[in-house]
Design a protein around this motif. Structure first.
Motif, PDB file in Angstrom:
ATOM      1  N   ASN A 219     100.355  78.075  -0.218  1.00 46.45           N
ATOM      2  CA  ASN A 219     101.022  77.697  -1.463  1.00 46.45           C
ATOM      3  C   ASN A 219     102.055  78.732  -1.878  1.00 46.45           C
ATOM      4  OD1 ASN A 219     101.124  77.784  -4.624  1.00 46.45           O
ATOM      5  ND2 ASN A 219     100.480  75.707  -4.035  1.00 46.45           N
ATOM      6  N   TRP A 220     101.757  79.993  -1.697  1.00 43.69           N
ATOM      7  CA  TRP A 220     102.644  81.062  -2.154  1.00 43.69           C
ATOM      8  C   TRP A 220     103.849  81.244  -1.247  1.00 43.69           C
ATOM      9  CZ3 TRP A 220     103.057  86.456  -0.497  1.00 43.69           C
ATOM     10  CH2 TRP A 220     103.786  87.252  -1.392  1.00 43.69           C
ATOM     11  N   ALA A 221     103.644  81.280   0.063  1.00 45.46           N
ATOM     12  CA  ALA A 221     104.727  81.666   0.963  1.00 45.46           C
ATOM     13  C   ALA A 221     105.389  80.513   1.706  1.00 45.46           C
ATOM     14  CB  ALA A 221     104.208  82.683   1.983  1.00 45.46           C
ATOM     15  N   PHE A 222     104.711  79.383   1.846  1.00 47.66           N
ATOM     16  CA  PHE A 222     105.229  78.359   2.746  1.00 47.66           C
ATOM     17  C   PHE A 222     105.489  77.009   2.099  1.00 47.66           C
ATOM     18  CE2 PHE A 222     102.699  81.380   5.256  1.00 47.66           C
ATOM     19  CZ  PHE A 222     103.710  81.884   6.049  1.00 47.66           C
ATOM     20  N   THR A 223     105.347  76.900   0.783  1.00 45.88           N
ATOM     21  CA  THR A 223     105.697  75.660   0.084  1.00 45.88           C
ATOM     22  C   THR A 223     106.630  75.980  -1.086  1.00 45.88           C
ATOM     23  OG1 THR A 223     103.721  75.799  -1.309  1.00 45.88           O
ATOM     24  CG2 THR A 223     103.554  74.456   0.676  1.00 45.88           C
ATOM     25  N   TYR A 224     107.426  74.978  -1.448  1.00 44.68           N
ATOM     26  CA  TYR A 224     108.370  75.148  -2.548  1.00 44.68           C
ATOM     27  C   TYR A 224     107.603  75.162  -3.859  1.00 44.68           C
ATOM     28  CZ  TYR A 224     112.396  74.579  -5.518  1.00 44.68           C
ATOM     29  OH  TYR A 224     113.350  74.769  -6.464  1.00 44.68           O
ATOM     30  N   PRO A 225     107.879  75.981  -4.806  1.00 46.75           N
ATOM     31  CA  PRO A 225     108.819  77.089  -4.842  1.00 46.75           C
ATOM     32  C   PRO A 225     108.262  78.277  -4.048  1.00 46.75           C
ATOM     33  CG  PRO A 225     107.626  76.977  -6.912  1.00 46.75           C
ATOM     34  CD  PRO A 225     107.158  75.834  -6.064  1.00 46.75           C
ATOM     35  N   TYR A 226     109.096  78.798  -3.155  1.00 50.41           N
ATOM     36  CA  TYR A 226     108.666  79.881  -2.284  1.00 50.41           C
ATOM     37  C   TYR A 226     108.388  81.152  -3.085  1.00 50.41           C
ATOM     38  CZ  TYR A 226     110.242  76.749   1.347  1.00 50.41           C
ATOM     39  OH  TYR A 226     110.401  75.656   2.155  1.00 50.41           O
TER      40      TYR A 226
END
Length: 163
Positions: free
Chosen positions: A71-78
Motif C-alpha cells: 500500500n505504501w510503496a507500490f500503489t497510488y498514492p505512492y
C-alpha cells in the motif's frame, strides 16, 4: 517452553525475506516499469516466512507488513498510506489466509514428524525388548536341558556296576 534463539532467528528470517521482496519489487518497478508482480511476490514472501518459521506469529506479522508495504510503496498514492481502498483490504485478507493456511499446514507436518520420530523410538525399544526376551527364552531352554542332563546322569549306572 519459550526459546529465544528460534524466535530471534525466525524474526531475522522474516525481516530478510520481506526486505528482499521489497527490494526486488523496487527493482522490477524501476527497471521494467511493471507492478503486476508486486502482490504475487509479497504473497510468495508471506508463504516463505510462514513455511520456514515456527507457529503463526511471523506469518501473520509478515502478511500485515506486506499489506502495508504494498500500500505504501507500490500503489497510488505512492509513498503514502491509503488503507481504505478495496484493493488493500482484499490483499490483506488474501495474505492473512495464505499465512494462516501455510502456518497450519507446516505446524501439522512438524507435529506429524515428531509423532513419527516417537513411533520409531518405540519400535526400537520393542525390538530391543524382543531380543532380550529371545535371549531369556534361550537361557531357560538351556537351563531346562541342563537339568534334564543332570537328572539323567543321576539315574544312570556306572559301567563298573554293570553285569
Amino acid at each position: 517452553m519459550f526459546r529465544k534463539k528460534p524466535v530471534v532467528a525466525d524474526g531475522i528470517f522474516a525481516v530478510v525475506i520481506l526486505l528482499g521482496i521489497f527490494a526486488l519489487n523496487l527493482l522490477l518497478q524501476t527497471q521494467f516499469r511493471t507492478q503486476t508482480m508486486t502482490p504475487m511476490l509479497f504473497v510468495l514472501g508471506v508463504f516463505l516466512v510462514s513455511w520456514r518459521t515456527q507457529g503463526y506469529f511471523w506469518g501473520v506479522a509478515s502478511s500485515l507488513i506486506s499489506v502495508l508495504a504494498v500500500n505504501w510503496a507500490f500503489t497510488y498514492p505512492y509513498w503514502a498510506f491509503d488503507l481504505i481502498s478495496p484493493e488493500c483490504i482484499s490483499s490483506a485478507v488474501v495474505m492473512l489466509i495464505v499465512a494462516i493456511m501455510t502456518g497450519t499446514l507446516t505446524t501439522k507436518i512438524r507435529l506429524q514428524e515428531k509423532i513419527e520420530a516417537e513411533i520409531e523410538k518405540v519400535k526400537a525399544k520393542i525390538a530391543e525388548q524382543q531380543t532380550k526376551l529371545k535371549e531369556l527364552e534361550q537361557r531357560k531352554v538351556e537351563a531346562e536341558n541342563s537339568e534334564i542332563v543332570d537328572i539323567v546322569r543321576g539315574m544312570s549306572i556306572p559301567l563298573a556296576e554293570l553285569p
